[in-house]
Design a protein around this motif. Sequence first.
Motif, PDB file in Angstrom:
ATOM      1  N   LEU A  97       0.824  -1.216   0.000  1.00 33.43           N
ATOM      2  CA  LEU A  97       0.000   0.000   0.000  1.00 33.43           C
ATOM      3  C   LEU A  97       0.857   1.264   0.000  1.00 33.43           C
ATOM      4  O   LEU A  97       0.572   2.216  -0.721  1.00 33.43           O
ATOM      5  N   LEU A  98       1.902   1.272   0.816  1.00 33.82           N
ATOM      6  CA  LEU A  98       2.771   2.449   0.885  1.00 33.82           C
ATOM      7  C   LEU A  98       3.514   2.654  -0.431  1.00 33.82           C
ATOM      8  O   LEU A  98       3.717   3.798  -0.860  1.00 33.82           O
ATOM      9  N   ALA A  99       3.891   1.566  -1.097  1.00 34.76           N
ATOM     10  CA  ALA A  99       4.556   1.676  -2.401  1.00 34.76           C
ATOM     11  C   ALA A  99       3.576   2.200  -3.451  1.00 34.76           C
ATOM     12  O   ALA A  99       3.933   3.082  -4.250  1.00 34.76           O
ATOM     13  N   GLU A 100       2.348   1.685  -3.451  1.00 37.18           N
ATOM     14  CA  GLU A 100       1.333   2.141  -4.406  1.00 37.18           C
ATOM     15  C   GLU A 100       1.102   3.643  -4.295  1.00 37.18           C
ATOM     16  O   GLU A 100       0.860   4.313  -5.289  1.00 37.18           O
ATOM     17  N   ARG A 101       1.210   4.165  -3.086  1.00 40.58           N
ATOM     18  CA  ARG A 101       0.961   5.594  -2.857  1.00 40.58           C
ATOM     19  C   ARG A 101       2.237   6.428  -2.951  1.00 40.58           C
ATOM     20  O   ARG A 101       2.218   7.626  -2.723  1.00 40.58           O
ATOM     21  N   GLY A 102       3.359   5.787  -3.263  1.00 42.88           N
ATOM     22  CA  GLY A 102       4.625   6.502  -3.415  1.00 42.88           C
ATOM     23  C   GLY A 102       5.214   6.998  -2.105  1.00 42.88           C
ATOM     24  O   GLY A 102       6.070   7.877  -2.090  1.00 42.88           O
ATOM     25  N   ALA A 154       6.590   4.853   0.494  1.00 41.17           N
ATOM     26  CA  ALA A 154       7.775   4.056   0.832  1.00 41.17           C
ATOM     27  C   ALA A 154       7.974   3.058  -0.297  1.00 41.17           C
ATOM     28  O   ALA A 154       7.321   2.018  -0.331  1.00 41.17           O
ATOM     29  N   LEU A 155       8.860   3.399  -1.226  1.00 44.05           N
ATOM     30  CA  LEU A 155       9.108   2.528  -2.368  1.00 44.05           C
ATOM     31  C   LEU A 155       9.946   1.325  -1.950  1.00 44.05           C
ATOM     32  O   LEU A 155      10.733   1.410  -0.996  1.00 44.05           O
ATOM     33  N   PRO A 156       9.785   0.200  -2.635  1.00 46.55           N
ATOM     34  CA  PRO A 156      10.492  -1.029  -2.235  1.00 46.55           C
ATOM     35  C   PRO A 156      12.007  -0.853  -2.097  1.00 46.55           C
ATOM     36  O   PRO A 156      12.603  -1.406  -1.172  1.00 46.55           O
ATOM     37  N   GLU A 157      12.619  -0.094  -2.985  1.00 49.12           N
ATOM     38  CA  GLU A 157      14.068   0.106  -2.901  1.00 49.12           C
ATOM     39  C   GLU A 157      14.448   0.784  -1.584  1.00 49.12           C
ATOM     40  O   GLU A 157      15.442   0.424  -0.948  1.00 49.12           O
ATOM     41  N   GLY A 158      13.679   1.773  -1.194  1.00 48.81           N
ATOM     42  CA  GLY A 158      13.945   2.483   0.053  1.00 48.81           C
ATOM     43  C   GLY A 158      13.747   1.596   1.269  1.00 48.81           C
ATOM     44  O   GLY A 158      14.520   1.659   2.230  1.00 48.81           O
ATOM     45  N   VAL A 159      12.722   0.751   1.217  1.00 52.64           N
ATOM     46  CA  VAL A 159      12.471  -0.172   2.323  1.00 52.64           C
ATOM     47  C   VAL A 159      13.625  -1.167   2.434  1.00 52.64           C
ATOM     48  O   VAL A 159      14.119  -1.446   3.533  1.00 52.64           O
TER      49      VAL A 159
END
Length: 106
Positions: free
Chosen positions: A65-70, A72-77
Amino acid sequence: MSLADPGPFAAPWEAQVFALVVSLRDAGLFTWSEWAQALGRAIRPEDDAEAPADYGRWLAALEGLLAERGIALPEGVTERSDAWIRAAAATPHGQPIRLENDPLRG
């Protein structure tokens, strides 16, 4: 709660994921309906077998959900998770783990 009944969470991180979901929903980041759909996708992916509905799936759904909304992108996580792992490895036993302890922190 007793030692025989540890309660709804097997580990502190599970309670933290639960609290994050509730707090972010309360802050208006998503609705309960959106959360239910995201959790459903994490538990029952289209092209894979159904997975247990554990807090690992809650975390996967929240990250999605956080990635979809920009937010917390997967790379940052992944970068942040790796930093915490390095910081934990570099922290003396009994001391608090802090990101400042990450030897690659620049």
